[in-house]
Scaffold this motif. Structure first.
Motif, short mmCIF file in Angstrom:
data_model
loop_
_atom_site.label_atom_id
_atom_site.label_comp_id
_atom_site.label_asym_id
_atom_site.label_seq_id
_atom_site.Cartn_x
_atom_site.Cartn_y
_atom_site.Cartn_z
N ALA A 136 0.83 -1.21 0.00
CA ALA A 136 0.00 0.00 0.00
C ALA A 136 0.87 1.26 0.00
N PHE A 137 2.00 1.22 0.71
CA PHE A 137 2.90 2.37 0.75
C PHE A 137 3.42 2.71 -0.64
N PHE A 138 3.91 1.70 -1.36
CA PHE A 138 4.45 1.94 -2.70
C PHE A 138 3.36 2.42 -3.67
N ILE A 139 2.17 1.82 -3.57
CA ILE A 139 1.07 2.24 -4.45
C ILE A 139 0.70 3.69 -4.16
N TYR A 140 0.61 4.04 -2.88
CA TYR A 140 0.23 5.39 -2.47
C TYR A 140 1.25 6.42 -2.96
N VAL A 156 -5.74 3.12 -8.95
CA VAL A 156 -6.30 1.85 -9.42
C VAL A 156 -5.39 1.21 -10.46
N LEU A 157 -4.89 1.98 -11.41
CA LEU A 157 -4.04 1.43 -12.46
C LEU A 157 -2.72 0.91 -11.89
N ILE A 158 -2.11 1.68 -10.99
CA ILE A 158 -0.86 1.24 -10.37
C ILE A 158 -1.11 0.01 -9.51
N GLY A 159 -2.25 0.02 -8.80
CA GLY A 159 -2.60 -1.13 -7.96
C GLY A 159 -2.79 -2.40 -8.78
N VAL A 160 -3.44 -2.28 -9.93
CA VAL A 160 -3.62 -3.45 -10.81
C VAL A 160 -2.26 -3.95 -11.28
N GLY A 161 -1.36 -3.02 -11.62
CA GLY A 161 -0.01 -3.41 -12.03
C GLY A 161 0.73 -4.13 -10.92
N PHE A 162 0.63 -3.62 -9.69
CA PHE A 162 1.26 -4.28 -8.54
C PHE A 162 0.68 -5.66 -8.32
N SER A 163 -0.64 -5.76 -8.46
CA SER A 163 -1.30 -7.05 -8.25
C SER A 163 -0.77 -8.10 -9.22
N LEU A 164 -0.63 -7.72 -10.49
CA LEU A 164 -0.10 -8.65 -11.49
C LEU A 164 1.35 -9.01 -11.21
N ALA A 165 2.16 -7.98 -10.86
CA ALA A 165 3.58 -8.22 -10.60
C ALA A 165 3.77 -9.13 -9.39
N VAL A 237 -10.17 19.49 8.00
CA VAL A 237 -9.70 18.11 8.04
C VAL A 237 -8.22 18.05 7.66
N SER A 238 -7.43 17.38 8.47
CA SER A 238 -6.03 17.11 8.11
C SER A 238 -6.04 15.93 7.14
N VAL A 239 -6.12 16.25 5.86
CA VAL A 239 -6.43 15.25 4.84
C VAL A 239 -5.42 14.10 4.82
N GLU A 240 -4.15 14.41 4.76
CA GLU A 240 -3.14 13.37 4.64
C GLU A 240 -3.07 12.49 5.88
N ARG A 241 -3.17 13.11 7.04
CA ARG A 241 -3.12 12.32 8.28
C ARG A 241 -4.31 11.37 8.38
N GLU A 242 -5.51 11.90 8.12
CA GLU A 242 -6.72 11.06 8.19
C GLU A 242 -6.69 9.97 7.12
N ARG A 243 -6.19 10.32 5.95
CA ARG A 243 -6.14 9.34 4.86
C ARG A 243 -5.20 8.20 5.21
N ILE A 244 -4.06 8.52 5.80
CA ILE A 244 -3.10 7.48 6.19
C ILE A 244 -3.68 6.59 7.29
N HIS A 245 -4.35 7.20 8.28
CA HIS A 245 -4.98 6.41 9.35
C HIS A 245 -5.99 5.43 8.78
N MET A 246 -6.84 5.92 7.88
CA MET A 246 -7.89 5.07 7.32
C MET A 246 -7.31 4.04 6.34
N LEU A 247 -6.23 4.41 5.64
CA LEU A 247 -5.58 3.45 4.75
C LEU A 247 -5.01 2.29 5.55
N LEU A 248 -4.37 2.60 6.68
CA LEU A 248 -3.83 1.54 7.54
C LEU A 248 -4.96 0.65 8.08
N ALA A 250 -7.86 0.05 6.55
CA ALA A 250 -8.32 -0.78 5.43
C ALA A 250 -7.34 -1.92 5.15
N VAL A 251 -6.05 -1.63 5.21
CA VAL A 251 -5.03 -2.64 4.96
C VAL A 251 -5.07 -3.72 6.04
N ALA A 252 -5.23 -3.31 7.31
CA ALA A 252 -5.29 -4.28 8.41
C ALA A 252 -6.49 -5.20 8.27
#
Length: 335
Positions: A136-140, A156-165, A237-248, A250-252
């Motif tokens: 998720a870090f590399f995709i982000y 989405v496009l980078i994520g699909v590429g990572f998924s295939l790789a 809203v602290s966009v980047e901070r909240e986004r990172i919290h919620m991304l973690l 979702a990943v968990a």
């Protein structure tokens, strides 16, 4: 303030979803290679069954049913969070490579590290989380633009590429490995529910107990993150901070689910969309519906798949893909 009519509608749909889960659970308890007659189901649940009936129900059926239910809930919630923070309706932990990252970490751990039976079950979600976070870090980072912020289409496009790789890396890893371990990884890739014993439930349940209430607590922040970036910043809203919290978060959720169910995609795509269509896009309303629908979808897919071809059945991941892949193409064309 949420309109009382919408709240009433949400409660009605939650009741329907719970009823679907209950009916599917009862159906799943009786169906299978070793059938358990429905007139013996209640006595067996009350501890009055024969040894065979209690073994089939408590050691085979019930753990698998609960695992698929919990994993489906986790994947649905993960997909709902990812769609919210990326403002992209096509985001799903399986499609954008998070599941594949968790899978590679599990494969490396399973193939190359000494495994103790007692700790193996509880270490798997942590290992999967590590691999998923790294992915998720590399995709982000690759999808983020300094001037324009996070680019949803790029993600989405980078994520699909990572998924295939990463899927390719998985094949390389198992190509020269022991046959028994290769069989396990192959089943994992197909989305075969393999963690079908009570310890796997206790390994998965704490993640949901902590992260579902946390996500509901953050529901209003997710609503704001779904707006344009300037609008979210404008309301404080602290966009980047909240986004990172919620991304973690979702990943968990995704990592804990796939560590016991294998590589299952599309649950996190379909359940939030269906929930939004039923009760609207506010996270406070659709997230509880999406969680229950995700649990039911995976439970239904697994129950159907394991009874189509006996005794091995069709993996739940394959059954979900039969529905999810056409739905993904439909959303891709629509959006």
């Amino acid at each position: 303030m949420i309109h009382p009519v919408l709240v009433k509608k949400q409660r009605f749909i939650l009741g329907i979803a719970l009823l679907l889960i209950l009916v599917t659970m009862i159906g799943g308890m009786g169906l299978g290679y070793s059938s358990l007659s429905y007139d013996r189901l209640l006595p067996t649940l009350m501890g009055q069954g024969t040894f065979k009936e209690e073994f089939v129900l408590y050691s085979v059926r019930l753990p698998r049913i609960l695992i698929t239910l919990l994993a489906g809930m986790a994947l649905a919630l993960s997909g709902a969070i990812l769609q919210g923070i990326t403002r992209n309706d096509l985001a799903d932990p399986g499609i954008i490579g998070i599941n594949a990252g968790a899978g590679v970490a599990i494969a490396v751990f399973f193939l190359f590290f000494p495994i103790e039976a007692g700790s193996f079950v509880y270490l798997l979600p942590l290992v999967a989380f590590g691999g998923a976070v790294l992915t998720a870090f590399f995709i982000y980072v690759l999808a983020y633009s300094k001037n324009a912020g996070l680019q949803p289409v790029s993600l989405v496009l980078i994520g699909v590429g990572f998924s295939l790789a990463l899927s390719g890396a998985m094949i390389v890893l198992i190509s020269a490995s022991d046959r028994t371990k290769v069989d396990f990884i192959a089943k994992w890739l197909a989305g075969n529910i393999w963690g079908t014993d009570w310890p796997f439930i206790w390994a998965l349940l704490p993640w949901l107990v902590v992260l579902v209430p946390f996500t509901l607590y953050k529901a209003n922040r997710l609503n704001l993150l779904g707006l344009s970036e300037p609008a979210a910043i404008g309301v404080g809203v602290s966009v980047e901070r909240e986004r990172i919290h919620m991304l973690l978060t979702a990943v968990a959720l995704a990592a804990s689910a796939v560590s016991v169910t294998g590589g299952i995609s599309f649950i996190g795509l379909m359940a939030p969309h269906i929930a939004k269509a039923l009760v609207g896009p506010r996270n406070q309303l659709f997230i509880p519906v999406a969680v229950l629908l995700g649990g039911w979808l995976l439970l239904f897919a697994d129950t159907l798949g394991r009874n189509i071809i006996e005794p091995s059945g069709v993996p739940a991941g394959v059954m979900v893909s039969f529905i999810g892949a056409p739905y993904f193409v439909y959303l891709l064309l629509k959006k």
